[in-house]
Design a protein around this motif. Sequence first.
Motif, mmCIF file in Angstrom:
data_model
loop_
_atom_site.group_PDB
_atom_site.id
_atom_site.type_symbol
_atom_site.label_atom_id
_atom_site.label_comp_id
_atom_site.label_asym_id
_atom_site.label_seq_id
_atom_site.Cartn_x
_atom_site.Cartn_y
_atom_site.Cartn_z
ATOM 1 N N ARG A 180 0.828 -1.203 0.000
ATOM 2 C CA ARG A 180 0.000 0.000 0.000
ATOM 3 C C ARG A 180 0.868 1.260 0.000
ATOM 4 N NH1 ARG A 180 -3.183 -2.923 3.805
ATOM 5 N NH2 ARG A 180 -2.232 -1.733 5.509
ATOM 6 N N LEU A 181 1.916 1.261 0.838
ATOM 7 C CA LEU A 181 2.798 2.418 0.892
ATOM 8 C C LEU A 181 3.556 2.598 -0.428
ATOM 9 C CD1 LEU A 181 4.278 2.036 4.485
ATOM 10 C CD2 LEU A 181 2.730 3.826 3.699
ATOM 11 N N ALA A 182 3.976 1.493 -1.027
ATOM 12 C CA ALA A 182 4.696 1.568 -2.294
ATOM 13 C C ALA A 182 3.832 2.204 -3.372
ATOM 14 C CB ALA A 182 5.144 0.173 -2.722
ATOM 15 N N ARG A 183 2.562 1.840 -3.397
ATOM 16 C CA ARG A 183 1.660 2.399 -4.403
ATOM 17 C C ARG A 183 1.301 3.845 -4.076
ATOM 18 N NH1 ARG A 183 -2.316 -2.909 -4.875
ATOM 19 N NH2 ARG A 183 -0.890 -4.183 -6.145
ATOM 20 N N THR A 184 1.075 4.123 -2.804
ATOM 21 C CA THR A 184 0.696 5.473 -2.411
ATOM 22 C C THR A 184 1.794 6.481 -2.737
ATOM 23 O OG1 THR A 184 -0.697 4.632 -0.628
ATOM 24 C CG2 THR A 184 -0.010 6.934 -0.469
ATOM 25 N N HIS A 185 3.036 6.104 -2.450
ATOM 26 C CA HIS A 185 4.162 7.017 -2.668
ATOM 27 C C HIS A 185 4.860 6.772 -4.000
ATOM 28 C CE1 HIS A 185 3.752 8.617 1.346
ATOM 29 N NE2 HIS A 185 3.753 7.404 1.833
ATOM 30 N N LYS A 186 4.266 5.913 -4.841
ATOM 31 C CA LYS A 186 4.789 5.650 -6.192
ATOM 32 C C LYS A 186 6.260 5.237 -6.139
ATOM 33 C CE LYS A 186 1.526 8.879 -8.323
ATOM 34 N NZ LYS A 186 0.806 9.176 -7.078
ATOM 35 N N THR A 187 6.547 4.302 -5.283
ATOM 36 C CA THR A 187 7.926 3.863 -5.093
ATOM 37 C C THR A 187 8.393 2.994 -6.254
ATOM 38 O OG1 THR A 187 7.180 1.978 -3.797
ATOM 39 C CG2 THR A 187 7.772 3.944 -2.594
ATOM 40 N N SER A 188 9.636 3.119 -6.584
ATOM 41 C CA SER A 188 10.205 2.311 -7.654
ATOM 42 C C SER A 188 11.536 1.692 -7.234
ATOM 43 C CB SER A 188 10.404 3.153 -8.910
ATOM 44 O OG SER A 188 11.180 4.289 -8.619
ATOM 45 N N PHE A 189 11.898 1.823 -5.955
ATOM 46 C CA PHE A 189 13.095 1.187 -5.405
ATOM 47 C C PHE A 189 12.790 0.804 -3.971
ATOM 48 C CE2 PHE A 189 17.138 0.748 -3.420
ATOM 49 C CZ PHE A 189 18.048 0.402 -4.413
ATOM 50 N N PHE A 200 -4.667 0.287 -13.025
ATOM 51 C CA PHE A 200 -5.859 -0.492 -12.707
ATOM 52 C C PHE A 200 -5.714 -1.072 -11.302
ATOM 53 C CE2 PHE A 200 -8.381 -4.335 -12.499
ATOM 54 C CZ PHE A 200 -9.580 -3.935 -13.060
ATOM 55 N N LEU A 201 -6.713 -0.827 -10.443
ATOM 56 C CA LEU A 201 -6.693 -1.339 -9.084
ATOM 57 C C LEU A 201 -7.520 -2.616 -9.021
ATOM 58 C CD1 LEU A 201 -7.191 2.021 -7.148
ATOM 59 C CD2 LEU A 201 -5.065 0.888 -7.810
ATOM 60 N N ASN A 202 -6.917 -3.691 -8.558
ATOM 61 C CA ASN A 202 -7.561 -5.005 -8.603
ATOM 62 C C ASN A 202 -8.904 -5.039 -7.888
ATOM 63 O OD1 ASN A 202 -5.493 -6.129 -10.105
ATOM 64 N ND2 ASN A 202 -4.336 -6.771 -8.302
ATOM 65 N N PHE A 203 -9.049 -4.279 -6.797
ATOM 66 C CA PHE A 203 -10.281 -4.355 -6.029
ATOM 67 C C PHE A 203 -11.464 -3.747 -6.775
ATOM 68 C CE2 PHE A 203 -9.172 -0.047 -4.881
ATOM 69 C CZ PHE A 203 -10.392 0.574 -4.666
ATOM 70 N N TRP A 204 -11.206 -2.987 -7.847
ATOM 71 C CA TRP A 204 -12.309 -2.448 -8.637
ATOM 72 C C TRP A 204 -13.242 -3.551 -9.129
ATOM 73 C CZ3 TRP A 204 -9.265 1.381 -12.277
ATOM 74 C CH2 TRP A 204 -8.991 2.564 -11.568
ATOM 75 N N ILE A 256 -15.863 5.735 -4.972
ATOM 76 C CA ILE A 256 -15.016 5.103 -3.948
ATOM 77 C C ILE A 256 -14.177 6.138 -3.213
ATOM 78 C CG2 ILE A 256 -13.195 3.399 -3.532
ATOM 79 C CD1 ILE A 256 -14.129 1.970 -6.089
ATOM 80 N N GLY A 257 -13.751 7.151 -3.954
ATOM 81 C CA GLY A 257 -12.871 8.147 -3.355
ATOM 82 C C GLY A 257 -11.417 7.811 -3.640
ATOM 83 N N ASN A 258 -10.520 8.662 -3.227
ATOM 84 C CA ASN A 258 -9.095 8.468 -3.440
ATOM 85 C C ASN A 258 -8.555 7.484 -2.407
ATOM 86 O OD1 ASN A 258 -6.243 8.712 -3.568
ATOM 87 N ND2 ASN A 258 -6.457 10.738 -4.493
ATOM 88 N N VAL A 259 -8.270 6.253 -2.862
ATOM 89 C CA VAL A 259 -7.815 5.216 -1.925
ATOM 90 C C VAL A 259 -6.471 5.581 -1.320
ATOM 91 C CG1 VAL A 259 -9.122 3.390 -3.040
ATOM 92 C CG2 VAL A 259 -6.811 3.895 -3.831
ATOM 93 N N PHE A 260 -5.649 6.327 -2.049
ATOM 94 C CA PHE A 260 -4.346 6.714 -1.525
ATOM 95 C C PHE A 260 -4.489 7.760 -0.424
ATOM 96 C CE2 PHE A 260 -3.296 5.473 -6.006
ATOM 97 C CZ PHE A 260 -2.720 4.266 -5.669
#
Length: 349
Positions: free
Chosen positions: A39-48, A258-262, A307-311
Amino acid sequence: MRERKREEKTITHFFPMINTIIWNIRGVNSKGAFDRLIRLARTHKTSFISFQEPFVNSSRLHYFRRKIGFNNATSNCSGKIWCLWDDNYSCTIVEDHIQHLTLQVHHIMSQVKFHVSIVYAKIKASNRKDLWGSLSQLNQQIVGPWSIMGNFNVIMESSEKKGGRRHRLSRSLDFINCMVDCGMKDAGYVGNDYTWCNGRRKMKRILKRLDRVMYNDKWFEEFSNVTARHLPRTGADHNTMLLKCTLSNTPMVKYFKFLNFWSSQPDFMEVVQNSWDEYTEGNAMYIMQQKLKKLAHCLSSWSKNTIGNVFDRVMDMENNIKHAEAAYDQDNTDSNRTNLHALYAEQIR
């Protein structure tokens, strides 16, 4: 007193250059902990991402890499530092040490290169001498931007400790001298003052700032803004740390995800069907491209409106826990402890 590592986490996020998670966590197989990492990786757009002290055999490194969705990974010789990154970067190992992993990072789009040393220091001061010596030697060969970050297992001054015996400056001199030799400066931080807690109650509770980000002058010249943020511990003994470093000439690009829970939402298929049924003229490839573009727009709007902004929800929960941890760190009453643990449970459920 021996400080037993239970669970340590550091997130380092260079934005938009490297969005990194360095996570010192015992028991990476824990579903709740790993779900929070994703969740944190997706929220903060982490790539490392780097795990520290995963308490999992390094043969499992690529399993977790695939779960996160990255294509590249490596670990240090002790298996206690794992690094994972996506295809925006090319990383070369400069030194594989038992207490640090130093990489040369190449950002492919901007062609910028810099060095990163991920540190996981030993608990005993005598065992850390080899780490300081290794980093000082690296300083002789590294040219350009360089950052040293992670769990140093030592503080710099007495104000970085609360509780327990009074800190003696002599315990910090090797660390301080090493950072001075390497030309490193403390990046500072935003958030709670301490990054580690022994988890004890009342008079036996000890807090320290063991995790930090250091960088040299070249790093500051390359990146226009550097911000280190202490995120919540969430039941661990170390805070997650998020580092944002902005390269001023790198453009922001927003991609559809695409978010899987959709797909589990009751009106998901209706949104897809309505979008796909809209008439479009042109050849087959053009029609397909336009339909996909339209569908992405419809799904984004539908998710935002229904749904709103999940992030934003993730960030709101992180902020609530951060404030609860700060309250408990300042006043370790039973009520503050109960409130904090209730928030932990809500987050990982």
